[in-house]
Write a protein that holds these residues in place. Structure first.
Motif, PDB file in Angstrom:
ATOM      1  N   GLU A   6       0.838  -1.211   0.000  1.00  0.00           N
ATOM      2  CA  GLU A   6       0.000   0.000   0.000  1.00  0.00           C
ATOM      3  C   GLU A   6       0.868   1.253   0.000  1.00  0.00           C
ATOM      4  O   GLU A   6       0.600   2.209  -0.739  1.00  0.00           O
ATOM      5  N   MET A   7       1.925   1.252   0.814  1.00  0.00           N
ATOM      6  CA  MET A   7       2.822   2.414   0.860  1.00  0.00           C
ATOM      7  C   MET A   7       3.575   2.574  -0.455  1.00  0.00           C
ATOM      8  O   MET A   7       3.832   3.692  -0.906  1.00  0.00           O
ATOM      9  N   ARG A   8       3.919   1.457  -1.086  1.00  0.00           N
ATOM     10  CA  ARG A   8       4.552   1.497  -2.403  1.00  0.00           C
ATOM     11  C   ARG A   8       3.658   2.247  -3.386  1.00  0.00           C
ATOM     12  O   ARG A   8       4.107   3.133  -4.115  1.00  0.00           O
ATOM     13  N   GLN A   9       2.398   1.895  -3.407  1.00  0.00           N
ATOM     14  CA  GLN A   9       1.468   2.509  -4.360  1.00  0.00           C
ATOM     15  C   GLN A   9       1.241   3.992  -4.061  1.00  0.00           C
ATOM     16  O   GLN A   9       1.154   4.807  -4.971  1.00  0.00           O
ATOM     17  N   ILE A  10       1.168   4.336  -2.790  1.00  0.00           N
ATOM     18  CA  ILE A  10       0.976   5.743  -2.419  1.00  0.00           C
ATOM     19  C   ILE A  10       2.162   6.584  -2.880  1.00  0.00           C
ATOM     20  O   ILE A  10       1.992   7.643  -3.485  1.00  0.00           O
ATOM     21  N   ALA A  11       3.379   6.116  -2.607  1.00  0.00           N
ATOM     22  CA  ALA A  11       4.573   6.861  -3.028  1.00  0.00           C
ATOM     23  C   ALA A  11       4.645   6.962  -4.552  1.00  0.00           C
ATOM     24  O   ALA A  11       4.962   8.017  -5.107  1.00  0.00           O
ATOM     25  N   LYS A  12       4.328   5.869  -5.216  1.00  0.00           N
ATOM     26  CA  LYS A  12       4.331   5.868  -6.679  1.00  0.00           C
ATOM     27  C   LYS A  12       3.317   6.890  -7.214  1.00  0.00           C
ATOM     28  O   LYS A  12       3.637   7.692  -8.100  1.00  0.00           O
ATOM     29  N   ASN A  13       2.126   6.880  -6.663  1.00  0.00           N
ATOM     30  CA  ASN A  13       1.095   7.842  -7.082  1.00  0.00           C
ATOM     31  C   ASN A  13       1.518   9.277  -6.792  1.00  0.00           C
ATOM     32  O   ASN A  13       1.218  10.189  -7.572  1.00  0.00           O
ATOM     33  N   ASN A  14       2.204   9.487  -5.665  1.00  0.00           N
ATOM     34  CA  ASN A  14       2.697  10.831  -5.348  1.00  0.00           C
ATOM     35  C   ASN A  14       3.649  11.321  -6.438  1.00  0.00           C
ATOM     36  O   ASN A  14       3.580  12.473  -6.862  1.00  0.00           O
ATOM     37  N   PHE A  15       4.538  10.448  -6.872  1.00  0.00           N
ATOM     38  CA  PHE A  15       5.469  10.848  -7.942  1.00  0.00           C
ATOM     39  C   PHE A  15       4.700  11.143  -9.224  1.00  0.00           C
ATOM     40  O   PHE A  15       4.948  12.158  -9.882  1.00  0.00           O
ATOM     41  N   LEU A  16       3.790  10.282  -9.562  1.00  0.00           N
ATOM     42  CA  LEU A  16       3.024  10.456 -10.799  1.00  0.00           C
ATOM     43  C   LEU A  16       2.139  11.701 -10.769  1.00  0.00           C
ATOM     44  O   LEU A  16       1.763  12.216 -11.815  1.00  0.00           O
TER      45      LEU A  16
END
Length: 169
Positions: A6-16
């Motif tokens: 879940e944290m992986r996806q949140i950080a990825k979305n933040n970058f995007l």
């Protein structure tokens, strides 16, 4: 604490969504841990992380995702002037373990190497400070969203496996 995935996806979305790599990681943990743990508001946390994107302001040195991971680890596990002298070595060991895990998964912690850029020359000649426009082509050639996600997942697993001392989390 959310799961590493879940944290992986949140950080990825933040970058995007436009954050640089360091901000993407710091913001993911800010959203999870809040102002009380960070001791500052989200805008200030993002400003603190801002110079570390692009391997330290496009110098292509230590990956900004790694720097963001280290900043959050410092908040959670770091030492201060009132801690015993042993705390410094213990903290450095923890940071080195995070770096080792990140490098094992990605080959390095150096931005230029992660991006497949030419090796650093002996003379100091940084790239233009102007960031590239975030286009579809930009995202195709940059693994940064995935790298930010990786850093967030690694730190989350550390937090789960070895929770910070009471009062820090």
């Amino acid at each position: 604490m959310k799961s590493p995935e879940e944290m992986r996806q949140i950080a990825k979305n933040n970058f995007l969504s436009g954050h640089n790599c360091s901000q993407a990681v710091v913001s993911a943990f800010f959203d999870e841990l809040g102002e009380e743990v960070f001791g500052m508001n989200k805008e200030t946390a993002q400003r603190m992380a801002a110079p570390f994107g692009g391997g330290m302001s496009r110098l292509r040195e230590v990956c900004g995702s790694v720097s963001g991971m280290f900043m959050v680890a410092g908040l959670l596990y770091g030492y201060g002037e009132n801690d015993p002298k042993s705390a410094k070595g213990e903290h450095y060991a923890r940071i080195q373990e995070l770096a080792k895990t990140y490098a094992a998964r990605n080959g390095t912690i150096i931005c230029r190497d992660l991006l497949g850029l030419p090796p650093k020359t002996a003379s100091f000649q940084p790239e233009s400070p102007k960031p590239e426009e975030r286009t579809e082509q930009y995202y195709k050639k940059r693994p940064c969203a995935d790298l930010a996600g990786e850093a967030a997942a690694i730190l989350t697993q550390m937090i789960i496996d070895d929770p910070p001392a009471k009062g820090k989390f």
